[in-house]
Scaffold this motif. Structure first.
Motif, PDB file in Angstrom:
ATOM      1  N   VAL A  22       0.842  -1.199   0.000  1.00 15.64           N
ATOM      2  CA  VAL A  22       0.000   0.000   0.000  1.00 15.64           C
ATOM      3  C   VAL A  22       0.881   1.254   0.000  1.00 15.64           C
ATOM      4  O   VAL A  22       0.603   2.226  -0.712  1.00 15.64           O
ATOM      5  CB  VAL A  22      -0.972   0.003   1.208  1.00 15.64           C
ATOM      6  N   LEU A  40      -5.725   4.401  -4.068  1.00 19.92           N
ATOM      7  CA  LEU A  40      -4.419   4.951  -4.436  1.00 19.92           C
ATOM      8  C   LEU A  40      -4.075   4.612  -5.890  1.00 19.92           C
ATOM      9  O   LEU A  40      -3.481   5.426  -6.607  1.00 19.92           O
ATOM     10  CB  LEU A  40      -3.340   4.404  -3.495  1.00 19.92           C
ATOM     11  N   ALA A  41      -4.465   3.415  -6.322  1.00 18.72           N
ATOM     12  CA  ALA A  41      -4.198   3.019  -7.709  1.00 18.72           C
ATOM     13  C   ALA A  41      -4.938   3.948  -8.676  1.00 18.72           C
ATOM     14  O   ALA A  41      -4.376   4.424  -9.665  1.00 18.72           O
ATOM     15  CB  ALA A  41      -4.630   1.572  -7.922  1.00 18.72           C
ATOM     16  N   LEU A  50       2.134   2.152  -3.389  1.00 22.52           N
ATOM     17  CA  LEU A  50       1.114   2.825  -4.214  1.00 22.52           C
ATOM     18  C   LEU A  50       1.002   4.306  -3.870  1.00 22.52           C
ATOM     19  O   LEU A  50       0.600   5.109  -4.709  1.00 22.52           O
ATOM     20  CB  LEU A  50      -0.259   2.173  -3.973  1.00 22.52           C
ATOM     21  N   GLY A  51       1.344   4.637  -2.638  1.00 22.69           N
ATOM     22  CA  GLY A  51       1.105   5.994  -2.139  1.00 22.69           C
ATOM     23  C   GLY A  51       2.247   6.963  -2.363  1.00 22.69           C
ATOM     24  O   GLY A  51       2.165   8.100  -1.878  1.00 22.69           O
ATOM     25  N   PRO A 109       5.321   8.418  -5.432  1.00 24.83           N
ATOM     26  CA  PRO A 109       5.700   8.309  -6.846  1.00 24.83           C
ATOM     27  C   PRO A 109       6.868   7.343  -7.043  1.00 24.83           C
ATOM     28  O   PRO A 109       6.877   6.548  -7.969  1.00 24.83           O
ATOM     29  CB  PRO A 109       6.103   9.724  -7.236  1.00 24.83           C
ATOM     30  N   ALA A 165      -5.750   0.637  -1.149  1.00 22.08           N
ATOM     31  CA  ALA A 165      -4.890   0.339  -2.296  1.00 22.08           C
ATOM     32  C   ALA A 165      -5.632   0.639  -3.597  1.00 22.08           C
ATOM     33  O   ALA A 165      -5.060   1.210  -4.536  1.00 22.08           O
ATOM     34  CB  ALA A 165      -4.475  -1.130  -2.242  1.00 22.08           C
ATOM     35  N   SER A 166      -6.892   0.278  -3.640  1.00 28.49           N
ATOM     36  CA  SER A 166      -7.669   0.509  -4.849  1.00 28.49           C
ATOM     37  C   SER A 166      -7.794   2.006  -5.137  1.00 28.49           C
ATOM     38  O   SER A 166      -7.648   2.454  -6.281  1.00 28.49           O
ATOM     39  CB  SER A 166      -9.053  -0.125  -4.658  1.00 28.49           C
ATOM     40  N   LYS A 222      -2.848  12.133   1.015  1.00 24.98           N
ATOM     41  CA  LYS A 222      -2.363  11.053   0.139  1.00 24.98           C
ATOM     42  C   LYS A 222      -1.794  11.607  -1.164  1.00 24.98           C
ATOM     43  O   LYS A 222      -0.919  11.004  -1.779  1.00 24.98           O
ATOM     44  CB  LYS A 222      -3.505  10.071  -0.187  1.00 24.98           C
ATOM     45  N   ARG A 244      -9.525   4.051   5.234  1.00 22.67           N
ATOM     46  CA  ARG A 244      -8.430   4.405   6.154  1.00 22.67           C
ATOM     47  C   ARG A 244      -8.070   3.238   7.047  1.00 22.67           C
ATOM     48  O   ARG A 244      -6.959   3.170   7.580  1.00 22.67           O
ATOM     49  CB  ARG A 244      -8.832   5.625   6.982  1.00 22.67           C
ATOM     50  N   PRO A 251       2.573  13.429  -1.545  1.00 22.06           N
ATOM     51  CA  PRO A 251       3.841  12.975  -2.146  1.00 22.06           C
ATOM     52  C   PRO A 251       3.897  13.181  -3.662  1.00 22.06           C
ATOM     53  O   PRO A 251       4.981  13.174  -4.239  1.00 22.06           O
ATOM     54  CB  PRO A 251       3.864  11.481  -1.802  1.00 22.06           C
ATOM     55  N   PHE A 252       2.761  13.345  -4.296  1.00 14.97           N
ATOM     56  CA  PHE A 252       2.742  13.502  -5.754  1.00 14.97           C
ATOM     57  C   PHE A 252       2.674  14.971  -6.166  1.00 14.97           C
ATOM     58  O   PHE A 252       2.506  15.279  -7.338  1.00 14.97           O
ATOM     59  CB  PHE A 252       1.517  12.775  -6.349  1.00 14.97           C
ATOM     60  N   LEU A 263      -2.841  -4.801  -6.570  1.00 12.83           N
ATOM     61  CA  LEU A 263      -4.136  -4.822  -5.871  1.00 12.83           C
ATOM     62  C   LEU A 263      -4.547  -6.257  -5.549  1.00 12.83           C
ATOM     63  O   LEU A 263      -5.045  -6.545  -4.443  1.00 12.83           O
ATOM     64  CB  LEU A 263      -5.225  -4.165  -6.724  1.00 12.83           C
ATOM     65  N   ARG A 268      -3.295   7.371  -8.776  1.00 15.84           N
ATOM     66  CA  ARG A 268      -2.055   7.365  -9.575  1.00 15.84           C
ATOM     67  C   ARG A 268      -2.387   7.463 -11.064  1.00 15.84           C
ATOM     68  O   ARG A 268      -1.760   8.212 -11.805  1.00 15.84           O
ATOM     69  CB  ARG A 268      -1.283   6.072  -9.335  1.00 15.84           C
ATOM     70  N   LEU A 269      -3.375   6.674 -11.469  1.00 17.52           N
ATOM     71  CA  LEU A 269      -3.726   6.658 -12.892  1.00 17.52           C
ATOM     72  C   LEU A 269      -4.324   8.001 -13.320  1.00 17.52           C
ATOM     73  O   LEU A 269      -4.120   8.456 -14.438  1.00 17.52           O
ATOM     74  CB  LEU A 269      -4.702   5.517 -13.184  1.00 17.52           C
ATOM     75  N   GLU A 320      -1.435  10.455 -13.637  1.00 22.08           N
ATOM     76  CA  GLU A 320      -0.641  10.213 -14.850  1.00 22.08           C
ATOM     77  C   GLU A 320      -1.465  10.436 -16.123  1.00 22.08           C
ATOM     78  O   GLU A 320      -1.017  10.075 -17.223  1.00 22.08           O
ATOM     79  CB  GLU A 320      -0.083   8.789 -14.811  1.00 22.08           C
ATOM     80  N   LEU A 333      -0.532  -2.265 -11.717  1.00 21.21           N
ATOM     81  CA  LEU A 333      -1.309  -1.904 -10.519  1.00 21.21           C
ATOM     82  C   LEU A 333      -2.314  -2.995 -10.153  1.00 21.21           C
ATOM     83  O   LEU A 333      -2.523  -3.290  -8.975  1.00 21.21           O
ATOM     84  CB  LEU A 333      -2.049  -0.582 -10.737  1.00 21.21           C
TER      85      LEU A 333
END
Lengths: 477, 332
Positions: A18, B312-313, A21-22, A24, B309-310, B260, B302, B263-264, A82, B316-317, B320, A78
Motif C-alpha cells: 500500500v 491509491l491506484a 502505491l502511495g 511516486p 490500495a484501490s 495522500k 483508512r 507525495p505527488f 491490488l 495514480r492513474l 498520470e 497496478l
C-alpha cells in the motif's frame, strides 16, 4: 529468498505494498521509515514483486558508497499489486483491522454512525441505489470502528456507540435482505433486528431511531417477535400460516378459550407476555357470539374472508385483516404484532398524534399493510396517506409539545393570534387582560420561545412565517 | 425597522468597521447590543436608522479608532449593493475560469439574490458576528433558467465577521453547488464537506481579489465559519446534527485524500492536485447515493488496506492522465 518471504507477515506485506502505491517512487529505506516495517522486510517484498517495479537511474549519493536504488511502481502492474493486497488481506485473521489501522476518534466514529443511519433512513425505490445505501451504511460502520455485523474492531468502544452500531448493522441486514426478495433471509434479518429496537432507543434521538425502526418493522417478514394469544378454534388456521408457532401451557392469567403461542424463530422475544390476540371468524354471527368473550383481551387481529365480518369487529376496536391471500395475510399479521411488540399501546412521542395503529386494513396485495385512525371512516386511499403524511404529524406533535412549555397566558395568546378570522387586538386585550401595546412584544417573545424549544427547533429554519403557518395548521388540526 | 432595510444599515457599519473590529473590543460590545435591538427601533427610514445607531455608538464612549471609522458610514450605506455586486462578480469570474481550466463550466448564467430574515437561521451557539449571513442555491424550476446564489442576511447578527464571510459563502455556493453534476442535497457529504474544503482553499487564494478591503479578515472569518460549522454538530436539533455530521465526514475524506496526494505534489501546477481533482469530480454525473458511497469508502479505506490500495491506484492513474476522475469516484 523463499525463507525470507515466509518470515514476512501478511500485515507487513500489505503495509509495504500500500505504501508503494502511495508514493511516486521510493528507496527501501524511505519506505521502511514510512511504514514502520523493517528494512529487510521491505526489501524482501520489493524483490518478491520486482516485476511490478521500474528501477530508476541512481541519483547522487551524499556520503561514501553506492547511491540507494530508487523504485517506481509500474502503472500497468497496478492490478497485480491490488490482487496481492487483496489476497494477503483475505488470509488475515478476523482482527486484522486493529493491526493495520488506528481506532477512529470518538467524534469521527459518531459522525460515521450518523452517516450510516442517514443512508439507511434515506433508502431508495431504485434497487441499485438502495444497494449503494446499504453499502454506505456498512462502510460507515467500518469507518466508525465496527464490522458489518456491528461488532467492534477497536477493542472496547463506549457503550453508546456500540449500541448504535449493533442496531445500524441489524437494520442494514434487513434492508439488504429485503433487496434480495429471499423470504427466509428477510425473516432471519428481521428477527435478529427486532430485539435491538428497544436498546437502540436509549442511544438514539427519536428522529434518528424512528426511520430505522420503520425499516425493520415494515420489512415484509413473517416472524412474530412476541407471543400471541390464539383463539382455540383458530389455532389450526394460524399454525398453517405460521408453522413455527408453538403452544405453551400458561395457566396464570390465561383467558378462557385462548392458547398462549410463540414463534420459535424469535430467539429473543420482544415481550414475555402476549401482545395481540389472533382470531379467525367464519361469519358475522360468530363475530357477535364470540365478541363478548374476547372483550378485554389485548388488541385483536381478526382474520376473515368475509368483509361483513370485519365491520362489526372494527366497531369493537379490533385490528383486522381481510384475508385474501395467505402470504399477504401472514406478512400483515407479523407486521401488526411486531409494531405492537415494539411500541406497546403508544407509538413513540414523535408520532403520537397519529394514534396507535387501531386498524390494519389489508388491500389483499402482499407487503401493503397500512394503518389508519379509524377503520369505518377511512377509505383505503386515505388510510395509505396516514403514514405518508407523518412529517405533518411530527410537526403537530412537536408544536403541541413546545406550546405546552409556554406559560398559560402564552398558550392562550398564541391560540387567539392564529384564529381565523383574526381576533382584533382590542378583543385579545380584553379577554386576556393585557394592554394592546404589549400584545406585539409578547407575541414576539413567545414565538421566539417556541422557535428555540428543542422539540420544534429541528423542524423549522427560523422563519417567523413558517412558525406562524405551523401554528395555524396546528390550530386547524 | 424592516429586516430588508436593517441588514443594509448593519452591512454599512460592518464594512466601515472592518479594519478596527479586531482591536476595538468596546465597539464590538456596543455594536452587538445595538444590532440585537434592531427590531425594536421604530424608524421606518433606513438612513434615519443609520444616523440613530451611529449616534448611539458615538455616545457610548467606544475606541477612538472606531469613532473615526464611523465618519464615512453614510457614504458606505449607499455603496452596500455595489460592494455585494463586486464580490459576486469577482468570485464568479474566478470560479468560472478555474472550472474552465481544469474541468468545464456549462452554466449559462448566474444571478445574485438577496433576502433578509428576522431570526437566526441556524441553532448554533455561535459568537456574535458569525452566521449573520447564510447562502444557498435554490433549485431551478427550469434547466435553462439562470442559477441563483441567494444570500440571506440576519440583521441582528450581521457584524464585521459576517460581512467578511460573504466572499467565502459566495465561493462555497459557486464552487460547490452552481456547477455540481449531482442533485442538490443538504445530506451530500461531497458537496457540503469535501467541496467546502476546496472552496475554502480557493477563497483563501482569491481573498485579495474578492474582498480587497480586508482580505485577512475575510480569510479568518471564512476559516472560522467553515471549521466552526464542522465542529459544532453534537447536540444540535435535527436535521442540523445529521447534515453537519455528514459534512464533517466529507471534510475528513477530502483532508485524507489531500494528505495522500501530498507525495505527488507538482509545484509547477496550480491549483494543487486536490483542487484539480475535486473540480473534475464535482462535474462527474452522479447521484447523491454515488457520492455518499464514495465518501464512505474513502473513510472506511483508512482502516481497510484493500480499499485504500484501490483508491491509491485510481489516484495514480488519474495523476498520470491515464484515467479520468470518474474512475476515482467509482473506485472499489
Amino acid at each position: 529468498m523463499a525463507q525470507a518471504l515466509a518470515d514476512v507477515t501478511g500485515v507487513e506485506t500489505i503495509k509495504t505494498l500500500v505504501a508503494c502505491l502511495g508514493v511516486p517512487d521510493f528507496t527501501v529505506d524511505e519506505l521502511a521509515q514510512q511504514t514502520g516495517v523493517s528494512r529487510r522486510t521491505v526489501d524482501t517484498v520489493v524483490r518478491r514483486y520486482q516485476y511490478a517495479f521500474d528501477r530508476l537511474p541512481s541519483g547522487k549519493q551524499d556520503g561514501p558508497g553506492r547511491p540507494p536504488v530508487r523504485w517506481r511502481l509500474r502503472s500497468n502492474y497496478l492490478d497485480e499489486v491490488l490482487a496481492a493486497v487483496d489476497s494477503h488481506q483475505s488470509a488475515l485473521d478476523a482482527d486484522w483491522r486493529s493491526e493495520v489501522a488506528d481506532a477512529p476518534g470518538r467524534d469521527s466514529a459518531e459522525a460515521s454512525l450518523i452517516m450510516a443511519a442517514a443512508a439507511l433512513a434515506r433508502g431508495s425505490d431504485d434497487a441499485e441505489q438502495a444497494k449503494q445505501l446499504v453499502a454506505v451504511a456498512r462502510n460507515s460502520l467500518g469507518a466508525a470502528g465496527f464490522g458489518s455485523d456491528g461488532s467492534p474492531w477497536t477493542g472496547q468502544p463506549d457503550q453508546e456507540l456500540a449500541g448504535r452500531a449493533r442496531f445500524i448493522a441489524a437494520v442494514a441486514d434487513v434492508a439488504d435482505a429485503c433487496l434480495s426478495d429471499d423470504q427466509q433471509r428477510i425473516d432471519q434479518a428481521q428477527a435478529r433486528a427486532i430485539p435491538h429496537l428497544e436498546d437502540a432507543k436509549r442511544y438514539m434521538s427519536a428522529t434518528e431511531w424512528m426511520p430505522l425502526a420503520q425499516k425493520v418493522l415494515r420489512a415484509p417478514g413473517t416472524v412474530l417477535s412476541a407471543p400471541v394469544l390464539v383463539e382455540k378454534s383458530s389455532v389450526s388456521y394460524f399454525r398453517k400460516l405460521f408453522p413455527t408457532l408453538r403452544a405453551f401451557l400458561r395457566k396464570k392469567d390465561m383467558p378462557t378459550g385462548f392458547v398462549f403461542m410463540a414463534d420459535a424463530r424469535a430467539e429473543q422475544p420482544a415481550s414475555s407476555t402476549p401482545v395481540m390476540s389472533l382470531l379467525k371468524f367464519k361469519n358475522s354471527a360468530e363475530t357477535k357470539r364470540k365478541w363478548v368473550d374476547i372483550a378485554g383481551l389485548p388488541d385483536c387481529v381478526v382474520v376473515s374472508k368475509k368483509t361483513e365480518v370485519l365491520e362489526p369487529a372494527a366497531e369493537y376496536g379490533a385490528h383486522f385483516i381481510l384475508h385474501r391471500e395467505n402470504e399477504a395475510a401472514k406478512i400483515e399479521i407479523a407486521n401488526v404484532v411486531n409494531w405492537r411488540a415494539a411500541w406497546g399501546d403508544e407509538l413513540p412521542g414523535a408520532v403520537t398524534p397519529v394514534a396507535s395503529p387501531r386498524v390494519l386494513r389489508a388491500s389483499g396485495e402482499p407487503h401493503t399493510a397500512r394503518y389508519a385512525l379509524d377503520a369505518g371512516a377511512v377509505p383505503d386511499d386515505q388510510a395509505q396517506m396516514a403514514w405518508e403524511e407523518l412529517p405533518v404529524a411530527e410537526r403537530h406533535a412537536a408544536l403541541g409539545e413546545a406550546l405546552s412549555h409556554l406559560p398559560p397566558q402564552g398558550q392562550q395568546l398564541m391560540a387567539l393570534l392564529v384564529e381565523d378570522p383574526p381576533v382584533p387586538y382590542a378583543d385579545i386585550s380584553a379577554r386576556l387582560g393585557i394592554p394592546v401595546g404589549s400584545i406585539g412584544p409578547m407575541r414576539a417573545r413567545y414565538l421566539d420561545k417556541l422557535r428555540r424549544d428543542p422539540a420544534i427547533a429541528a423542524l423549522i429554519t427560523g422563519e417567523l412565517d413558517t412558525l406562524i403557518d405551523m401554528l395555524q395548521i396546528h390550530q386547524a388540526g | 425597522m424592516y429586516p430588508g432595510d436593517a441588514w443594509k444599515v448593519h452591512a454599512a457599519l460592518a464594512h466601515q468597521l472592518l479594519d478596527t473590529w479586531p482591536v476595538c473590543p468596546k465597539a464590538q460590545q456596543v455594536l452587538q447590543s445595538e444590532l440585537e435591538d434592531w427590531s425594536l427601533r421604530t424608524e421606518d427610514n433606513a438612513e434615519k436608522y443609520l444616523r440613530l445607531i451611529t449616534r448611539r455608538l458615538r455616545s457610548a464612549d467606544i475606541e477612538r479608532r472606531a469613532l473615526h471609522a464611523l465618519d464615512g458610514v453614510q457614504d458606505e450605506f449607499r455603496q452596500v449593493d455595489e460592494y455585494l455586486r463586486s464580490m459576486f462578480e469577482a468570485a464568479l469570474v474566478l470560479t468560472r475560469d478555474c472550472y474552465q481550466g481544469w474541468a468545464d463550466w456549462p452554466v449559462a448564467s448566474v444571478d445574485l439574490g438577496v433576502a433578509a430574515v428576522s431570526n437566526p437561521v441556524y441553532p448554533d451557539p455561535a459568537s456574535f458576528g458569525e452566521l449573520g449571513v447564510v447562502a444557498c442555491v435554490p433549485p431551478r424550476e427550469e434547466p435553462e433558467a439562470p442559477a441563483i446564489v441567494k444570500l440571506t442576511f440576519v440583521p441582528g447578527l450581521l457584524g464585521p465577521p459576517s460581512w467578511a464571510s460573504v466572499p467565502y459563502l459566495l465561493c462555497h455556493e459557486l464552487i460547490c453547488h452552481v456547477n455540481q453534476a449531482a442533485p442538490m442535497s443538504s445530506e451530500d457529504p461531497f458537496a457540503e464537506g469535501w467541496m467546502d474544503l476546496v472552496a475554502l482553499q480557493l477563497h483563501n487564494q482569491w481573498a485579495e481579489k474578492i474582498f480587497p478591503w480586508a482580505p485577512a479578515l475575510a480569510r479568518s472569518a471564512a476559516t472560522r465559519l467553515s471549521d466552526g460549522v464542522l465542529r459544532r454538530w453534537r447536540g444540535l436539533p435535527e436535521p442540523h446534527m445529521r447534515t453537519r455530521a455528514l459534512r464533517s465526514q466529507g471534510r475528513e475524506a477530502a483532508q485524507w485524500i489531500q494528505e495522500k496526494l501530498g507525495p505527488f505534489h507538482d509545484p509547477s501546477k496550480v491549483p494543487p492536485e486536490l483542487i484539480r481533482l475535486s473540480l473534475q469530480l464535482n462535474r462527474v454525473s452522479a447521484t447523491v447515493a454515488d457520492r455518499l458511497e464514495f465518501i464512505s469508502k474513502i473513510n472506511c479505506g483508512r482502516s481497510n488496506p484493500r480499499l485504500q490500495a484501490s483508491l491509491l491506484a485510481r489516484l495514480r492513474l488519474w495523476l498520470e492522465n491515464i484515467e479520468k476522475a470518474d474512475r476515482v469516484l467509482s473506485f472499489t
